[in-house]
Design an enzyme around this catalytic site. Structure first.
Site, short mmCIF file in Angstrom:
data_model
loop_
_atom_site.label_atom_id
_atom_site.label_comp_id
_atom_site.label_asym_id
_atom_site.label_seq_id
_atom_site.Cartn_x
_atom_site.Cartn_y
_atom_site.Cartn_z
N LYS A 160 44.49 46.64 31.23
CA LYS A 160 43.95 45.56 32.07
C LYS A 160 44.76 44.27 31.94
CE LYS A 160 40.10 45.82 29.62
NZ LYS A 160 40.51 46.54 28.39
N HIS A 195 35.47 44.35 19.50
CA HIS A 195 36.49 43.42 20.00
C HIS A 195 36.06 42.03 19.55
CE1 HIS A 195 39.38 41.31 22.38
NE2 HIS A 195 39.81 42.41 22.97
N GLU A 212 43.31 47.98 20.37
CA GLU A 212 43.51 47.87 21.82
C GLU A 212 44.20 46.54 22.17
OE1 GLU A 212 39.48 47.96 23.15
OE2 GLU A 212 39.13 50.01 22.49
N ASP A 267 41.30 33.08 32.05
CA ASP A 267 41.74 33.32 30.67
C ASP A 267 41.78 32.01 29.88
OD1 ASP A 267 42.61 35.08 28.67
OD2 ASP A 267 44.70 34.57 29.02
C1 LIG Z 1 37.69 46.47 25.61
C2 LIG Z 1 38.89 45.60 25.55
N1 LIG Z 1 39.91 46.00 24.76
C3 LIG Z 1 41.06 45.27 24.68
C4 LIG Z 1 41.20 44.09 25.39
C5 LIG Z 1 42.50 43.33 25.24
O1 LIG Z 1 42.29 42.17 24.54
P1 LIG Z 1 43.51 41.23 24.12
O2 LIG Z 1 44.32 40.99 25.32
O3 LIG Z 1 42.86 40.02 23.58
O4 LIG Z 1 44.28 41.95 23.05
C6 LIG Z 1 40.15 43.61 26.17
C7 LIG Z 1 40.25 42.35 26.89
O5 LIG Z 1 39.39 41.91 27.60
C8 LIG Z 1 38.96 44.40 26.26
O6 LIG Z 1 37.92 44.02 27.02
#
Ligand SMILES: Cc1ncc(COP(=O)(O)O)c(C=O)c1O
Length: 458
Positions: free
Chosen positions: A67, A195, A272, A331
């Site tokens: 994402k 998270h 993640e 963001d």
């Molecule tokens: C379920 C989940 N995992 C991973 C991420 C990635 O987070 P980051 O970009 O802070 O590493 C997000 C971001 O919204 C998320 O919702």
């Protein structure tokens, strides 16, 4: 097997960097009216992050959060490097699988999924998926043949820039009830995820969440579950100018993992990361398309003043908050402009605001900054623009998304191919090429000198 057949990139010649390509493209546009905003993205930077991750978090396998930036080039680079993927939807699963990534390298990490998309995951062999509610358990029980469920728990993300636990995550008490319900439904719970919120500013949040995960593992054991997966989520910084450094976070995570999930516990640990991998790889160049000079109200300035002291400037550029700068709205990003044409040492600076191209007053990129006087046709640059930018931008008002030019050094390319063929070496040391195949050890700290002349792009 993955290939680089589906997108184009250029090799950076020895000693050149992404910024040189920006300069080259801007120089090429000098005598043209075609001055659309564009990105230069260094895939070698993504590789450097992967090496850094392996070096400082050796027990944790990264599952890149698609994402954050779903550009095919980024996903394909990480697929080649052997990373796993956190997918939030059917479309993200499709993208990752279209690159030949096997289902075991995918976690469907969205605790609230549409039934048809759960069925899609089932039909395409994606088994690992998160949940945080009883309704989700019942949906999965009905729609997936062989789900391996991961219970997402809430964290104290009050100090994160983007909070996620306001929406997702079970409490410890709620976790017990969910484990019991899953048992009744005959579902397989393989682990726990969390998270800490994106843009985490307090590393202790990870330590607390890891301790909480341990509690849930113990609850699971009481109910007969033998859980084997801990997913520590994302939240890691994407550039070194962030308040909290990556290594400051890992200095807290590693001992917490060793305390609550020692190596001999047999628990596999994944994460993640999104922002970490892509933020610093992207630089955006925008062009000044319009400008206004406003005179401040007179404040009894002295006679010598030629009036320029009372000026404020408004620059209008060809990408805004409905495009790449959606990161300002979604963001909570603060961006810093760099003038492409360097100011002279004694050049006068002015209070400025920077605005996007749409007709909306909300479309403001910077409320107040200090810049020299620049003209229509000049360029502004923005660094660290790879995370939560291109993934969520729109074409509101008919403004097209910027082109992205991908680059990579030859040594980065070779290193990637070697990792693809032989896997990551057991030890990724900062300055020890001997421990990496080919140039890879050197690549992990590689800083290419910026040159002012144009790079040759093949
Ligand atoms: C379920 C989940 N995992 C991973 C991420 C990635 O987070 P980051 O970009 O802070 O590493 C997000 C971001 O919204 C998320 O919702």
């Amino acid at each position: 097997m993955t290939s680089f057949d589906n997108f184009e990139f250029s090799f950076l010649e020895e000693g050149f960097c992404a910024r040189d390509i920006i300069d080259q493209k801007i120089n090429e546009s000098t005598y043209s009216d075609d001055k659309d905003a564009f990105y230069v993205a260094d895939l070698g930077d993504v590789l450097k992050k992967h090496l850094r991750w392996a070096r400082v978090l050796p027990r944790v396998t990264p599952f890149y959060a698609v994402k954050c930036n779903d550009s095919r080039a980024v996903v394909e680079t990480l697929a080649t490097l052997g990373a796993g993927f956190d997918c939030a939807s059917k479309t993200e699963i499709q993208l990752v699988q279209s690159l030949g990534v096997e289902p075991s390298r995918i976690i469907y990490a969205n605790p609230c999924k549409q039934v048809s998309q759960i069925k899609y995951a089932s039909a395409h062999g994606v088994q690992m998926m998160t949940f945080d509610s009883e309704v989700e358990l019942m949906k999965v029980a009905r729609s997936h043949d062989n789900a391996k469920l991961v219970l997402r728990i809430a964290t104290d993300d009050s100090k994160a820039v983007c909070r996620l636990s306001v929406k997702f995550g079970a409490t410890l008490k709620g976790s017990r009830l969910l484990l019991e319900r899953a048992k009744e439904l005959g579902l397989d719970i393989i682990g726990v995820s969390f998270h800490v919120g994106s843009g985490c500013t307090d590393p202790e949040t990870y330590a607390q969440a890891i301790a909480d995960a341990r509690c849930v593992f113990d609850m699971g054991a009481e109910l007969g579950y033998n859980m084997t997966l801990l997913d520590i989520g994302g939240g890691f910084p994407g550039s070194d100018d962030s308040k909290l450094k990556f290594e400051e976070i890992t200095a807290v995570i590693n001992p917490a993992l060793d305390k609550y999930f020692p190596v001999d516990s047999g628990v596999r640990i994944i994460a993640e990361p999104g922002r970490f991998y892509v933020a610093s790889a992207y630089m955006l160049a925008v062009n000044i398309i319009a400008k206004k000079v406003n005179m401040k109200e007179q404040s009894g300035s002295d006679d010598e003043d030629d009036g320029t002291n009372d000026r404020t400037l408004m620059y209008y550029v060809n990408d805004g908050v409905y495009g790449s700068f959606n990161c300002i709205l979604f963001d909570h990003a603060h961006v810093t402009p760099i003038v492409h044409k360097k100011p002279k040492p004694d050049e006068r600076m002015y209070p400025c605001s920077i605005w996007g191209p749409t007709c909306d007053g909300l479309d403001r990129i910077v409320e107040l900054c200090t810049l020299p006087d620049r003209q229509v046709g000049d360029w502004l640059l923005f660094e660290n623009m790879g995370a939560y930018t291109v993934a969520a931008s729109s074409t509101f008002n008919g403004f097209q998304k910027p082109d992205i030019y991908y680059v990579m050094s030859r040594s980065a390319w070779q290193c990637m191919q070697q990792i693809h063929a032989h896997g990551m070496p057991a030890l990724v040391e900062e300055q020890s090429p001997g421990n990496m195949p080919g140039h890879c050890g050197r690549e992990s700290t590689l800083e290419l000198p910026a040159k002012s002349c144009a790079a040759r792009v093949l």
